[in-house]
Design an enzyme around this catalytic site. Structure first.
Site, PDB file in Angstrom:
ATOM      1  N   ASP A 294      90.663 -19.333  17.069  1.00 45.01           N
ATOM      2  CA  ASP A 294      90.919 -18.220  17.974  1.00 45.01           C
ATOM      3  C   ASP A 294      89.619 -17.938  18.738  1.00 45.01           C
ATOM      4  OD1 ASP A 294      92.146 -16.238  19.392  1.00 45.01           O
ATOM      5  OD2 ASP A 294      92.896 -15.124  17.671  1.00 45.01           O
TER       6      ASP A 294
HETATM    7  C1  BGC Z   1      94.047 -13.783  20.672  1.00 49.95           C
HETATM    8  C2  BGC Z   1      94.920 -15.016  20.735  1.00 49.95           C
HETATM    9  C3  BGC Z   1      94.975 -15.520  22.149  1.00 49.95           C
HETATM   10  C4  BGC Z   1      93.571 -15.803  22.629  1.00 49.95           C
HETATM   11  C5  BGC Z   1      93.516 -16.339  24.043  1.00 49.95           C
HETATM   12  C6  BGC Z   1      92.705 -14.008  21.324  1.00 49.95           C
HETATM   13  O1  BGC Z   1      91.989 -12.831  21.409  1.00 49.95           O
HETATM   14  O2  BGC Z   1      93.881 -13.384  19.335  1.00 49.95           O
HETATM   15  O3  BGC Z   1      96.182 -14.705  20.256  1.00 49.95           O
HETATM   16  O4  BGC Z   1      95.784 -16.643  22.231  1.00 49.95           O
HETATM   17  O5  BGC Z   1      92.836 -14.589  22.596  1.00 49.95           O
HETATM   18  O6  BGC Z   1      93.932 -15.423  24.955  1.00 49.95           O
END
Ligand code: BGC
Length: 765
Positions: A294
């Site tokens: 993530d």
């Molecule tokens: C979130 C993810 C997301 C990623 C990209 C993160 O902060 O937890 O779910 O896919 O950002 O946007």
């Protein structure tokens, strides 16, 4: 780590058991394979490519760069030098092609880039939020919505979405409850599979489809106190039986990628957690896709107090099983030294790169990485997209109360007071994570109602109260709700009284209340479930006029509507229904559509009841479970699976094809469902079971089957559900195995999780 007990101990603990490997409850199911349109696995091609790569190029492939952040090296230069494997957050087709040409034409090894974007519930056309889609109890609706979303996204050049989010969430304070399918692993698994099929189509690389990424592995939904990003402490029993199943289902459906989670799981950060990313994912589930971290979660392994520095963090993430790092550049900065110091081996690093290249190969990017820009515009917000979004929104709505059949609105009502700032907001109706959506495409509730009811019925609107999030949201720059315009207390009072006067002067009032879109989603947790601002006061004042009141909720978590559930005649949970929300709500209020959705979460009476999920174990004084608190009921306001319709239904003649079934086969369970009203409508037949005795106590009931059925007025039909005995298997905290345990089971079929039609059967070895 899992421990395995000796067979003799197991035999003492519970006999007879069907002993199986940890994975064997699913042994009969199709293998987890990432299906590919290319027809070959690309191993030879990828190995040969890998042999030519420098360390910098390998680490480049393992790096995903977000184009909405400040870059220390220009994107073109990174693409040309092979320093990036994937870009995030680009939605301009021409720019995507341009950068792709830089990578393919000008980089040394011509490796295509992978363009990722969060396509969560629609791309440009916004569909209901995932929690709402789960409320449809109709996986086909979720599949279609994600397939339509993939069509728009791929027409823009986006090749990879970070969805579906399949985190089980049992705490509505957690803002990201909106992104998943709610509290139940069975419903969550069906929704997870459907979404993977929708995004990816029949195989990776299928035309008009995109790569799915099942996230966030694992346990993110159990964030302590519902506070986003906080640690999760989850027993192995709950991990295997509640939090893992939707991930496994998505992987079995062929999900080509998976995202690690932010938080510590039982003291080990998920992004550095080899048990999760290797032992469970690769060894047990045979996952063949690619793992991405993530956002900055590799870098944050150090913040957690887990790794010493960038080199240690990079090594621990790669050793755990992360192939690509999102946003932070810990791999770039730390991996060369980590390799040199022997913290990570060349073979482990190569395995990560191989996974990324294989994914690109399977997606067909080495053959054609470009998007046809001439077709992009014509694919956006087409009538077909609008129709699908409107249908999804009507199927997702849940009717919570309808005293005196106030809904659908009678044609005798000649004036409707429409109240609530959410009724006139084009942004809020879309819900959070609508990053590529254009509010200007949205149909508001005000527009929808005017279109549907005028000129025969007059629709007069005023906002009554405004609501505002106390802290800013991380998405405010990209996507925000209209700002309040009432500046002084006097202005606010005047508007409040104006709204109540309007209710008094009208035949019926529709109050559209709930939360701004930014009040749910990432970093959008709450410590209370109250209707924000003065909405409750407004509602109570509206009811005090004595006029018939309809409450339409726009939100993505259960809110405290306990007072409303006793005093407001009709309550329709419309969730955040998306671009076509206003038309869909008008369809529902007018009776052109009939609500048939069901709650994917039990609805608490107050925040103090959390967690209130239905599948819990009974302990002391089991027959009086509603007395767990002395200051109020222990039962939820509405049970899991609950939802009304404008039609009425009866279920009779619960019948089991046999009173025993062998483990590994299916038991047919049928019931006669009748629409006892004069209106066509939908009912969801729900099947729950309970294992009476075994190596561990089992929840009082668990969903094991459901089907949403449409019946004409008066129609009667026998509905048969095939109970798969594999679904009776569970991970036992005594045996530390997934197994089906022979013995007696209870079974209920009905309208929701409080179903009373009961039968029993025996599971035979
Ligand atoms: C979130 C993810 C997301 C990623 C990209 C993160 O902060 O937890 O779910 O896919 O950002 O946007």
């Amino acid at each position: 780590m899992r421990t395995y007990v000796a067979l003799s101990t197991l035999l003492l603990l519970a006999s007879p058991l069907l002993f199986t490997t940890p994975h064997a409850a699913y042994a009969q199911r199709p293998n987890s394979t990432v299906r590919t349109a290319s027809g070959q696995d690309g191993e030879a091609f990828v190995n040969s490519l890998l042999g030519k790569m420098t360390l910098e190029e390998k680490i480049g492939q393992m790096s995903q760069v977000a184009l909405n952040t400040k870059l220390d090296t220009p994107a073109d230069e990174m693409a040309r030098k092979g320093q990036v494997g994937s870009f995030l957050f680009l939605t301009d087709a021409a720019e995507i092609n341009r950068l792709q040409h830089v990578a393919v034409d000008q980089s040394r090894l011509h490796i295509p880039l992978l363009f990722g974007f969060d396509v969560i519930h629609g791309f440009r056309t916004i569909y209901p939020v995932p929690l709402a889609m789960a409320a449809s109890w109709d996986p086909a609706v979720a599949e279609r919505a994600q397939s339509m979303a993939a069509k728009e996204a791929s027409a823009t050049g986006v090749q990879w979405t970070f969805a579906p989010m399949v985190d089980i969430a049992r705490d509505p304070r957690w803002g990201r409850i909106m992104e998943g399918a709610g509290e139940d692993p069975f419903l969550g698994s069906r929704m997870a599979e459907a979404q993977v099929r929708g995004f990816q189509g029949d195989s990776l690389g299928a035309q008009d489809h995109i790569l799915a990424c099942v996230k966030h592995f694992a346990g993110y939904g159990a964030a302590s106190g519902g506070r986003d990003y906080e640690e999760s402490n989850i027993s192995d029993e709950q991990l295997w039986n509640v939090y893992f199943p939707p991930f496994e289902a998505a992987i079995h459906a062929g999900a080509g990628s998976l995202m690690s989670a932010y938080m510590d799981l039982n003291g080990v950060p998920a992004t550095g957690n080899r048990y999760l990313l290797h032992d469970v994912l690769r060894d047990d589930w045979k996952f063949q896709g690619m793992v991405v971290s993530d956002w900055e979660s590799v870098m944050n392994l150090t913040t957690h107090g887990f790794s010493r520095d960038a080199g240690d963090a990079a090594a621990r993430a790669v050793n755990a099983g992360v192939d690509m790092e999102m946003t932070s550049h810990t791999f770039r900065d730390g991996l060369p030294a980590a390799l040199h110091q022997g913290l990570v081996t060349q073979a482990t690093l190569d395995a990560a790169v191989r996974q990324i290249l294989l994914t690109k190969y399977r997606m067909g990017l080495f053959r054609n990485p470009y998007v046809d820009v001439s077709k992009t515009a014509s694919q956006m917000v087409t009538p077909e997209q609008r129709e699908a979004a409107r249908q999804a929104a009507t199927r997702a709505a849940v009717l919570l109360r309808n005293e005196g059949n106030l809904l659908p609105l009678s044609k005798q009502y000649k004036s409707i007071a429409l109240i609530g700032s959410l009724a006139d907001s084009k942004a809020d109706i879309m819900g959070s994570w609508s990053l590529a959506g254009h509010p200007s495409d949205s149909v508001t509730v005000l527009e929808g109602l005017k279109k549907r009811f005028s000129p025969g019925t007059q629709v007069e609107y005023t906002k009554g109260v405004e609501i505002e999030r106390e802290q800013t949201s991380i998405f405010d720059e990209q996507f925000s709700s209209p700002k309040p315009t009432l500046k002084t207390d006097a202005e606010r009072d005047a508007e409040f009284h104006h709204a109540i006067d309007l209710v008094r002067q009208s035949d019926v009032a529709v109050l559209v209340l709930g939360e701004l879109q930014s009040m749910s989603g990432e970093r959008a947790s709450r410590s209370s479930l109250d209707l924000p601002g003065k909405q409750e006061e407004l509602l109570e004042a509206a009811v005090a006029t004595g006029k018939p009141i309809v409450l339409v909720l726009l939100n993505a978590r259960p809110l405290d509507i306990t007072w409303a559930s006793q005093h407001v005649a009709a309550i329709l949970e419309a969730w955040y229904p998306g671009t076509e929300g206003g038309d869909a709500i008008a369809d529902l209020l007018s009776g052109d559509a009939n609500p048939g959705g069901k709650l994917p979460v039990a609805w608490p009476r107050s925040v103090g009841q959390i967690p209130i999920n239905y599948a819990r174990n009974l302990t002391q004084i089991p027959n009086d479970p509603d007395t767990r608190y002395w200051d109020g009921s222990s039962a939820p306001l509405y049970p899991f699976g609950y939802g009304l319709s404008y039609s009425s239904f009866s279920m009779t003649n619960l019948h089991l094809a046999s009173n025993s079934v062998h483990a590994g086969s299916k038991l047919e369970v049928s019931v006669d469902l009748q629409n006892t009203s004069s209106r066509d409508g939908d009912e969801v037949v729900q099947l729950y079971t309970h294992q009476r005795a075994g190596s561990a106590s089992r929840p009082v009931r668990e969903l094991k089957g459901f089907r949403r059925v449409t019946l004409k007025a008066g129609e009667k039909r026998t509905v048969t559900l095939a109970l798969d005995t594999h679904d009776l298997g569970f991970w036992s905290p005594q045996t530390h195995h997934l197994s089906m345990e022979p013995g007696a089971f209870d079974l209920w079929v009905g309208h929701d999780s409080s179903a009373s039609d009961h039968a029993s059967f025996t599971l035979l070895p």
